[in-house]
Design a protein around this motif. Structure first.
Motif, short mmCIF file in Angstrom:
data_model
loop_
_atom_site.label_atom_id
_atom_site.label_comp_id
_atom_site.label_asym_id
_atom_site.label_seq_id
_atom_site.Cartn_x
_atom_site.Cartn_y
_atom_site.Cartn_z
N SER A 13 113.66 10.32 25.31
CA SER A 13 112.78 9.80 26.35
C SER A 13 113.60 9.24 27.51
CB SER A 13 111.85 8.73 25.77
OG SER A 13 112.59 7.72 25.14
N LEU A 71 114.06 12.05 29.85
CA LEU A 71 112.81 12.32 30.56
C LEU A 71 112.60 11.29 31.66
CD1 LEU A 71 110.31 14.12 30.64
CD2 LEU A 71 109.22 12.55 29.05
N HIS A 72 112.96 10.04 31.37
CA HIS A 72 112.77 8.98 32.37
C HIS A 72 113.70 9.19 33.57
CE1 HIS A 72 111.00 6.12 29.11
NE2 HIS A 72 110.24 7.16 29.37
N TYR A 77 114.59 12.12 34.78
CA TYR A 77 113.91 13.13 35.60
C TYR A 77 112.71 12.50 36.32
CZ TYR A 77 116.57 17.03 33.66
OH TYR A 77 117.57 17.89 33.33
N ALA A 78 111.98 11.64 35.62
CA ALA A 78 110.78 11.04 36.22
C ALA A 78 111.14 10.17 37.41
CB ALA A 78 110.02 10.23 35.17
N GLY A 89 113.77 10.40 39.24
CA GLY A 89 114.22 11.27 40.32
C GLY A 89 113.07 12.00 40.99
N GLY A 90 112.01 12.28 40.24
CA GLY A 90 110.89 13.02 40.81
C GLY A 90 109.96 12.12 41.60
N ASN A 91 109.63 10.96 41.05
CA ASN A 91 108.70 10.05 41.72
C ASN A 91 108.91 8.66 41.11
OD1 ASN A 91 106.57 8.61 42.77
ND2 ASN A 91 105.07 10.25 42.48
N ALA A 140 105.77 6.52 40.55
CA ALA A 140 104.98 6.96 39.40
C ALA A 140 105.65 6.52 38.10
CB ALA A 140 104.83 8.48 39.40
N ALA A 141 106.97 6.61 38.05
CA ALA A 141 107.70 6.19 36.86
C ALA A 141 107.50 4.70 36.62
CB ALA A 141 109.18 6.51 37.01
N ARG A 146 104.97 2.83 37.59
CA ARG A 146 103.61 2.56 37.13
C ARG A 146 103.40 3.01 35.69
NH1 ARG A 146 99.88 4.78 41.81
NH2 ARG A 146 100.87 3.75 43.58
N ALA A 147 104.18 4.00 35.25
CA ALA A 147 104.05 4.46 33.87
C ALA A 147 104.78 3.51 32.92
CB ALA A 147 104.60 5.87 33.72
N GLY A 148 105.33 2.42 33.45
CA GLY A 148 105.94 1.42 32.59
C GLY A 148 107.41 1.65 32.32
N ILE A 149 108.04 2.56 33.08
CA ILE A 149 109.47 2.83 32.88
C ILE A 149 110.29 1.79 33.62
CG2 ILE A 149 111.31 4.47 33.43
CD1 ILE A 149 109.16 6.68 33.09
N GLY A 204 115.74 14.93 40.70
CA GLY A 204 114.67 15.44 39.84
C GLY A 204 114.89 16.82 39.27
N ALA A 221 100.06 9.29 41.25
CA ALA A 221 101.28 8.87 40.57
C ALA A 221 101.75 9.87 39.53
CB ALA A 221 101.09 7.49 39.93
N CYS A 254 104.69 12.94 38.56
CA CYS A 254 106.03 13.41 38.89
C CYS A 254 105.98 14.93 39.03
CB CYS A 254 107.02 13.04 37.80
SG CYS A 254 107.31 11.28 37.71
N ASN A 304 108.22 17.08 39.40
CA ASN A 304 109.26 17.88 38.75
C ASN A 304 109.09 17.95 37.23
OD1 ASN A 304 109.83 15.13 38.63
ND2 ASN A 304 111.99 15.51 38.29
N LEU A 338 112.38 13.36 21.38
CA LEU A 338 110.98 13.52 21.78
C LEU A 338 110.29 14.48 20.82
CD1 LEU A 338 111.53 14.08 25.60
CD2 LEU A 338 110.56 12.06 24.52
#
Lengths: 403, 252
Positions: A269, A272-273, A275-276, A278-280, A283-284, A286-289, A347, B90, B92, B94, B113
């Motif tokens: 994970s 994945l975080h 990449y997240a 780097g992508g947004n 958004a990351a 707000r997703a709690g990352i 990303g 919100a 991502c 990618n 995962l």
């Protein structure tokens, strides 16, 4: 169900991914093939086993820096000081072994720890104080250069005689060990792939990319057999005096780093975080990352890899000097990552990009030197290749967002 | 009407000297779509941010499933099963659909995962919403249309057996066909038994999809009415004047 999925469908899925802006490794592979054909036809030395082994050891340090840089590039950040971080960590290694008589297995982990600390410092400034990484690492680029100069002493070099460290770039696996290495690696790759697909099948999920994976795996094994064969040929000019056969030790070192880093990025994970973020990043968040923690640790990983590269530099040069990791090192490493297919916008990218890109950079360097071109032309060609890669990156990004 | 799943009573919220929410009452019912309408600055966003735990109101009560609860932060709201889909979604770009849906709450086996579990759960959720427009749930979100992206954001919100889903302007950026598709999905959520709260400026959408309409005016709840008891003109009057005198079904 999977029986109905044809190779054409697999390829079509893959092609639609290419068109959707996920060009992946294709341009780098094509570029590498073209470059090898061109240099091979122009120079009688280029395609010899001796030069191939030389190429791998030449590419090693830059490739390892690029592998670490990919963690930072994935966030859309950059680390301009990774080259000198390698130099500083190499200096720590050499000073501990040569001047303080520590064993390599103590000095090497300490030098990596040194790299991680440097990375934590950069990461803290970027993530906590929100200073652009470009500026922070421009400053640390200068600062690390100064630190290296202080550690090594102006104009001086410190030699290293530790046989283990020197072996990394200068010694090879025995012929039988080389083949065992190949079979273990290939076997592990095939088994892990089959295991992944069988797990998905048991879960009732369809896989259109299975046939494509089979083709890719066969291709990789063919390349592996060819490379191992080439490297196990005698390449010494004077075999009675000294024999030169087998895979250079640095290859398994890089492979371990590749597998480890790829595992982290694609299977955990944390990866994945990365990449997240780097992508947004919003958004990351707000997703709690924990975005700050992801940023700081990415810089720590980057500098940790740089420390390994420092060891490789030291092994190759038998010494540390105030210019180790300097001049074009960092730019070559960034170039390697981008040429391999990692995006500078964040990303997008894989650790294996560094290997492909590192090979491209080394092939240009090596091939043009063999053909007797001056360094000036070499830099200009490498710059042009980097520019082409960045263009592909930018254009494919546009294609992706227009879709 | 059945008792509400979520009730807000006498909510007050100020930002410094500005009194943004004044004794606001609000109800959301399971299986119903409640539209929250009002002019810009009426307090809609502040109200839903209070529900989602992003703001904490100074006074007022939350009653959830008949019990008084406190929502002190986003985690409290999530724990109760309240999810919010923001206007900017919100997502991502990618990452693929599955990873977006599970972002920050990944299924793991050991340290790795658990991709197949996540993929199966994501597929089940999308199937449960009758989503058939997505080709592969392993495609990157960047390659999706606006309506499909909205679908992914909504699917992420309902993945966790949530009970209340709040949608902020879900159709604002969409074309006609995609708006239709998203409104259908909103209806489907309510039919699946969730309490759905939709913020919208578009009264056509509101009248198409909502069961109840809550109209806010300058920080007060002008009226919360059943859709069938009012006309569009009544709602416009509520939004612009805050007066509910002419409306039979209104409970002030």
């Amino acid at each position: 169900m999977s029986e109905q999925i044809t190779i054409e469908k697999s390829l079509r899925d893959w092609w639609s991914k290419v068109k959707a802006g996920q060009v992946g490794a294709l341009p780098a592979i094509l570029g590498l093939v073209v470059l090898c054909l061109v240099f091979g036809s122009m120079s009688s030395v280029f395609l010899t086993p001796g030069n191939f082994a030389n190429l791998l050891t030449q590419a090693a340090a830059v490739t390892v820096i690029a592998m670490g840089l990919i963690f930072v590039l994935l966030l859309g950040e950059i680390d301009l000081s990774a080259g000198y971080a390698a130099g500083v960590c190499g200096a720590i290694l050499v000073i501990m072994i040569t001047e303080m008589d520590y064993a390599w297995y103590i000095a090497f982990p300490v030098s990596i720890l040194g790299g991680v600390v440097l990375g934590a410092f950069i990461g803290y400034l970027v993530a906590q104080l929100k200073i652009p990484s470009f500026v922070v690492t421009l400053a640390t680029f200068l600062a690390f250069q100064g630190l290296l100069l202080l550690l090594v002493g102006e104009g001086g070099t410190i030699r290293i005689e530790d046989p283990v460290i020197l072996a990394v770039e200068n010694k090879n696996l025995s012929v039988s060990a080389s083949w065992i290495f190949f079979f273990v690696t290939a076997g592990a790759y095939v088994l892990s792939g089959l295991w992944k697909f069988s797990k998905r099948r048991r879960a009732g999920l369809v896989d259109s990319l299975f046939k494509f994976w089979v083709i890719k795996t066969i291709g990789l094994i063919v390349i592996g057999v060819a490379a191992t064969s080439a490297l196990t040929v005698e390449r010494s000019n004077n075999p009675e005096l000294v024999s030169l056969r087998g895979i250079p030790y640095v290859v398994p070192v890089i492979l371990v780093l590749l597998v480890g880093a790829t595992f982290v990025l694609t299977r955990t994970s944390y990866g994945l975080h990365i990449y997240a973020v780097g992508g947004n990043a919003e958004a990351a968040r707000r997703a709690g990352i924990n975005v700050k923690m992801v940023r700081i640790t990415a810089f720590m990983i980057c500098s940790g890899f740089a420390a390994v590269a420092g060891m490789i530099f030291v092994s190759r040069a038998n010494s540390i000097s105030p210019t180790t990791g300097g001049s074009s090192t960092l730019l070559y490493a960034v170039g390697a990552a981008v040429i391999g297919g990692t995006s500078l916008f964040g990303g997008k990218g894989k650790v294996s990009d560094a290997i492909l890109g590192g090979l491209v950079v080394a092939v240009i360097d090596n091939g043009m030197a063999l053909l007797g071109y001056p360094a000036g032309i070499k830099f200009m060609v490498t710059g042009a290749v980097l520019l082409i890669s960045a263009t592909i990156d930018a254009v494919s990004r546009r294609g992706a967002s227009a879709g | 009407m059945a008792s509400p799943l979520l009730s807000l009573r006498k909510i007050n919220k100020s930002f410094g000297p500005v009194h943004v929410l004044k004794n606001v009452d609000f109800d959301a019912y399971a299986g119903k779509v409640t539209a929250l309408v009002g002019d810009n600055g009426a307090g809609k966003s502040t109200l839903i941010k209070c529900i989602a735990g992003i703001y904490t109101p100074e006074t007022g009560e939350f009653i959830f499933e008949g019990n008084k609860v406190t929502i002190a932060g986003p985690r409290d709201a999530t724990a109760l099963g309240i999810e919010i889909v923001y206007q900017d979604l919100a997502l991502c770009d990618n990452l693929d659909i599955v990873h977006n849906m599970f972002l920050g709450r990944e299924e793991k086996s050991g340290i790795t995962l658990n991709e197949s579990t996540m993929e199966s759960m994501a597929k089940k959720t999308l199937d449960g919403l009758s989503v058939r427009t997505v080709k592969s749930i392993r495609q990157k979100v960047a390659s999706l249309s606006g309506g499909q992206r909205q679908t992914v954001a909504i699917a992420r919100a309902v993945l966790w057996n949530s009970k209340v889903v709040i949608l902020d302007e879900p159709t604002a950026a969409l074309g006609v066909a995609q708006t239709e598709q998203v409104l259908k999905l909103v209806r489907q959520l309510a039919d699946n038994g969730l309490a759905v709260i939709v913020i919208s400026h578009n009264l056509n959408d509101v009248f198409q999809v909502a069961d109840n309409i809550a109209a806010m005016y300058l920080g007060t709840m002008a009226a919360q009415v059943e859709k069938n008891s009012v006309t569009q003109n009544d709602v416009v009057r509520l939004i612009t004047t805050g007066s509910s005198d002419a409306i039979a079904g209104a409970k002030k």
